[in-house]
Design a protein around this motif. Structure first.
Motif, PDB file in Angstrom:
ATOM      1  N   HIS A   1      85.991  43.076 -41.030  1.00 38.28           N
ATOM      2  CA  HIS A   1      84.658  43.535 -41.431  1.00 38.28           C
ATOM      3  C   HIS A   1      83.640  42.503 -40.967  1.00 38.28           C
ATOM      4  O   HIS A   1      83.631  41.376 -41.452  1.00 38.28           O
ATOM      5  CB  HIS A   1      84.615  43.717 -42.956  1.00 38.28           C
ATOM      6  N   ILE A   2      82.801  42.883 -40.029  1.00 33.35           N
ATOM      7  CA  ILE A   2      81.751  42.015 -39.509  1.00 33.35           C
ATOM      8  C   ILE A   2      80.419  42.571 -39.999  1.00 33.35           C
ATOM      9  O   ILE A   2      80.041  43.695 -39.672  1.00 33.35           O
ATOM     10  CB  ILE A   2      81.749  41.972 -37.962  1.00 33.35           C
ATOM     11  N   SER A   3      79.701  41.768 -40.787  1.00 36.20           N
ATOM     12  CA  SER A   3      78.436  42.201 -41.369  1.00 36.20           C
ATOM     13  C   SER A   3      77.262  41.532 -40.660  1.00 36.20           C
ATOM     14  O   SER A   3      77.103  40.314 -40.724  1.00 36.20           O
ATOM     15  CB  SER A   3      78.394  41.855 -42.863  1.00 36.20           C
TER      16      SER A   3
ATOM     17  N   ALA B   1      81.454  49.670 -46.456  1.00 35.29           N
ATOM     18  CA  ALA B   1      82.057  49.107 -45.249  1.00 35.29           C
ATOM     19  C   ALA B   1      83.234  48.214 -45.623  1.00 35.29           C
ATOM     20  O   ALA B   1      84.288  48.259 -44.972  1.00 35.29           O
ATOM     21  CB  ALA B   1      81.021  48.319 -44.452  1.00 35.29           C
ATOM     22  N   GLU B   2      83.058  47.423 -46.655  1.00 36.77           N
ATOM     23  CA  GLU B   2      84.151  46.542 -47.101  1.00 36.77           C
ATOM     24  C   GLU B   2      85.368  47.352 -47.545  1.00 36.77           C
ATOM     25  O   GLU B   2      86.505  47.048 -47.179  1.00 36.77           O
ATOM     26  CB  GLU B   2      83.655  45.657 -48.237  1.00 36.77           C
ATOM     27  N   LEU B   3      85.136  48.404 -48.327  1.00 37.13           N
ATOM     28  CA  LEU B   3      86.235  49.253 -48.779  1.00 37.13           C
ATOM     29  C   LEU B   3      86.918  49.956 -47.607  1.00 37.13           C
ATOM     30  O   LEU B   3      88.157  50.028 -47.550  1.00 37.13           O
ATOM     31  CB  LEU B   3      85.726  50.294 -49.780  1.00 37.13           C
TER      32      LEU B   3
ATOM     33  N   ASP C   1      85.999  57.709 -50.262  1.00 36.90           N
ATOM     34  CA  ASP C   1      87.008  58.743 -49.978  1.00 36.90           C
ATOM     35  C   ASP C   1      86.552  59.672 -48.847  1.00 36.90           C
ATOM     36  O   ASP C   1      87.373  60.093 -48.020  1.00 36.90           O
ATOM     37  CB  ASP C   1      87.318  59.551 -51.235  1.00 36.90           C
ATOM     38  N   LEU C   2      85.263  59.999 -48.806  1.00 39.39           N
ATOM     39  CA  LEU C   2      84.733  60.841 -47.726  1.00 39.39           C
ATOM     40  C   LEU C   2      84.842  60.116 -46.385  1.00 39.39           C
ATOM     41  O   LEU C   2      85.247  60.718 -45.376  1.00 39.39           O
ATOM     42  CB  LEU C   2      83.276  61.218 -48.007  1.00 39.39           C
ATOM     43  N   LEU C   3      84.491  58.845 -46.367  1.00 38.42           N
ATOM     44  CA  LEU C   3      84.588  58.058 -45.136  1.00 38.42           C
ATOM     45  C   LEU C   3      86.045  57.955 -44.681  1.00 38.42           C
ATOM     46  O   LEU C   3      86.352  58.112 -43.492  1.00 38.42           O
ATOM     47  CB  LEU C   3      83.998  56.662 -45.342  1.00 38.42           C
ATOM     48  N   THR C   4      86.924  57.697 -45.632  1.00 39.23           N
ATOM     49  CA  THR C   4      88.356  57.587 -45.323  1.00 39.23           C
ATOM     50  C   THR C   4      88.879  58.899 -44.746  1.00 39.23           C
ATOM     51  O   THR C   4      89.611  58.905 -43.745  1.00 39.23           O
ATOM     52  CB  THR C   4      89.147  57.193 -46.591  1.00 39.23           C
ATOM     53  N   ALA C   5      88.505  60.013 -45.350  1.00 37.46           N
ATOM     54  CA  ALA C   5      88.960  61.319 -44.867  1.00 37.46           C
ATOM     55  C   ALA C   5      88.471  61.567 -43.445  1.00 37.46           C
ATOM     56  O   ALA C   5      89.223  62.086 -42.606  1.00 37.46           O
ATOM     57  CB  ALA C   5      88.481  62.425 -45.803  1.00 37.46           C
TER      58      ALA C   5
END
Length: 192
Positions: free
Chosen positions: A28-30, A17-19, A165-169
Motif C-alpha cells: 500500500h503506497i499512500s 485502500a489499506e483494507l 466488500d464491494l471493492l473486493t468483489a
C-alpha cells in the motif's frame, strides 16, 4: 496486480485502500502519506504545503513522478492518492474513485483531526480548490472527470463495512484476459 484508489479528503480512501491491500497482499503506497512527510520535513501543515505547491510546481512533480515510477515498475501494489488513477492509467488493472458529500467528509475529518466540523469543511474546501487548480495547470487534468475510473462509490451511502466488500468483489471478478487493452488517458500531459 496494480490497483488505484482515489478520492477527495475524508472519502474513506485511506481506510479502504489499506483494507483492500491487506485482502490481496499488495504493498500500500499512500501519496497522502508521502505528501504529509514532505510537508512536515519542510515545517508546513498539509494545507500550507498545498498552497506552497501552487507556487512551487516541483513539489507536485516530485511526488507524482515517484507515484508514476512505482506504477510502472512494481508489481502487486495498491496506489492511493487523489491522482493515482490518472498517474497509473497505463498500468493499473483497476482504478477506483471513492467519494462522499462534503458535509459527511468534513465530519469525518473533524473527528480524526480533532477540529470543529466548520474548520474541517473550510480547510477541505480550500485544499480541494488548491489541488484542482494545480492538477489543471500542471497536467490538464479535470479532477472532477470520473470517466477514467472502473468503479465509483459513494462511501456515505454504502458505509464503512460494505465498501471494502464491494471493492473486493470487483477485484475478484476482474478478468485481465477480457480487458480490451489499456488505453492511455487522452489529452493528459505528464511533464515531470
Amino acid at each position: 496486480m496494480l490497483l488505484t484508489v482515489s478520492g477527495p479528503p475524508g472519502s474513506g480512501k485511506s481506510t479502504n485502500a489499506e483494507l483492500l491491500a491487506d485482502r490481496f497482499d499488495l504493498d500500500h503506497i499512500s501519496g497522502g502519506d508521502i505528501f504529509r512527510e514532505l510537508a512536515d520535513e519542510r515545517g508546513y501543515t498539509p494545507v500550507e504545503f498545498n498552497e506552497l505547491a501552487e507556487e512551487e510546481e516541483q513539489i507536485d512533480k516530485d511526488l507524482d513522478r515517484r507515484l508514476r515510477t512505482i506504477a510502472g515498475t512494481q508489481d502487486d501494489v495498491l496506489l492511493e492518492s487523489r491522482l493515482a488513477g490518472w498517474l497509473a492509467a497505463e498500468h493499473a488493472d483497476l482504478r477506483f474513485w471513492l467519494d462522499a458529500p462534503l458535509d459527511v467528509r468534513a465530519e469525518r475529518i473533524a473527528e480524526r483531526e480533532a477540529k470543529t466540523v466548520a474548520e474541517a469543511r473550510a480547510t477541505t474546501e480550500r485544499r480541494e480548490q488548491s489541488e484542482a487548480k494545480r492538477y489543471a495547470d500542471l497536467y490538464d487534468i479535470d479532477i472532477d472527470d470520473l470517466t477514467i475510473y472502473d468503479a465509483v462509490f459513494n462511501t456515505a451511502r454504502w458505509g464503512e463495512t460494505t465498501v471494502p466488500d464491494l471493492l473486493t468483489a470487483a477485484v475478484e471478478r476482474y478478468d485481465p484476459e477480457q480487458d480490451e487493452g489499456k488505453q492511455p488517458v487522452e489529452g493528459v500531459r505528464y511533464e515531470f
